[in-house]
Design a protein around this motif. Sequence first.
Motif, PDB file in Angstrom:
ATOM      1  N   PHE A 122      10.181   5.087   3.706  1.00 16.99           N
ATOM      2  CA  PHE A 122      10.378   3.745   3.767  1.00 16.99           C
ATOM      3  C   PHE A 122      10.464   3.404   4.234  1.00 16.99           C
ATOM      4  O   PHE A 122       9.901   1.605   4.439  1.00 16.99           O
ATOM      5  N   ASP A 123      10.038   3.191   6.034  1.00 25.86           N
ATOM      6  CA  ASP A 123      10.024   2.238   6.838  1.00 25.86           C
ATOM      7  C   ASP A 123       8.725   1.950   6.827  1.00 25.86           C
ATOM      8  O   ASP A 123       7.960   2.578   6.331  1.00 25.86           O
ATOM      9  N   ASP A 124       8.516   1.119   7.485  1.00 28.36           N
ATOM     10  CA  ASP A 124       7.106   0.882   7.826  1.00 28.36           C
ATOM     11  C   ASP A 124       6.555   0.255   6.845  1.00 28.36           C
ATOM     12  O   ASP A 124       4.735   0.570   6.843  1.00 28.36           O
ATOM     13  N   MET A 125       6.807  -0.438   5.569  1.00 24.22           N
ATOM     14  CA  MET A 125       6.397  -0.448   4.473  1.00 24.22           C
ATOM     15  C   MET A 125       5.217  -1.096   4.755  1.00 24.22           C
ATOM     16  O   MET A 125       5.694  -2.192   5.442  1.00 24.22           O
ATOM     17  N   PRO A 126       3.975  -2.119   4.381  1.00 24.65           N
ATOM     18  CA  PRO A 126       3.320  -2.933   4.014  1.00 24.65           C
ATOM     19  C   PRO A 126       3.919  -4.053   3.601  1.00 24.65           C
ATOM     20  O   PRO A 126       4.714  -4.404   3.023  1.00 24.65           O
ATOM     21  N   GLU A 127       3.485  -5.200   4.199  1.00 26.24           N
ATOM     22  CA  GLU A 127       3.238  -6.550   4.609  1.00 26.24           C
ATOM     23  C   GLU A 127       3.743  -6.878   2.617  1.00 26.24           C
ATOM     24  O   GLU A 127       2.585  -6.859   2.127  1.00 26.24           O
TER      25      GLU A 127
END
Length: 159
Positions: free
Chosen positions: A81-86
Amino acid sequence: MAEENAERPERESRPSPIDVHVGSRIRLRRTLLGMSQERLGDALGLTFQQVQKYERGMNRVGASRLFDISRILDVPISYFFDDMPEGMSESPVSGPRGRTYGFAEQQEPFSVGIDDQLTKRETLELVRAYYRIPDAPMRKRIFDLIKSLAPADASFEEN
């Protein structure tokens, strides 16, 4: 019974953006480790086609399967779930009564300004090749060389 079905919104045929993101993180980690879809599938008791569907987001990864994948790929579950798009964490979630917002709708997005370059095959191959260099001082010199060739970018500078 027909009335019950009429009240339920039809599930979209497109995969959820979150399922696509989790799948891309599975693919990223698997590729960084140099692991094939077939090998991951064997470790999970699945076919490579099933792994492929997870990675594309076509099949949703259940909690127990995600736990197994995290152990095989040696990452915490939060990695997926890291770096989920804004904005993705701000979208509504499905609830038993239709579309509702979660309790954390005011929470900051998981990540801001994701660089898509990090998920390209060329980047993954470069990182894998870099870490295959057995001589640590040589790796450091190559790292310094690459940094000197690239234009300065404050967002990637070391603190």
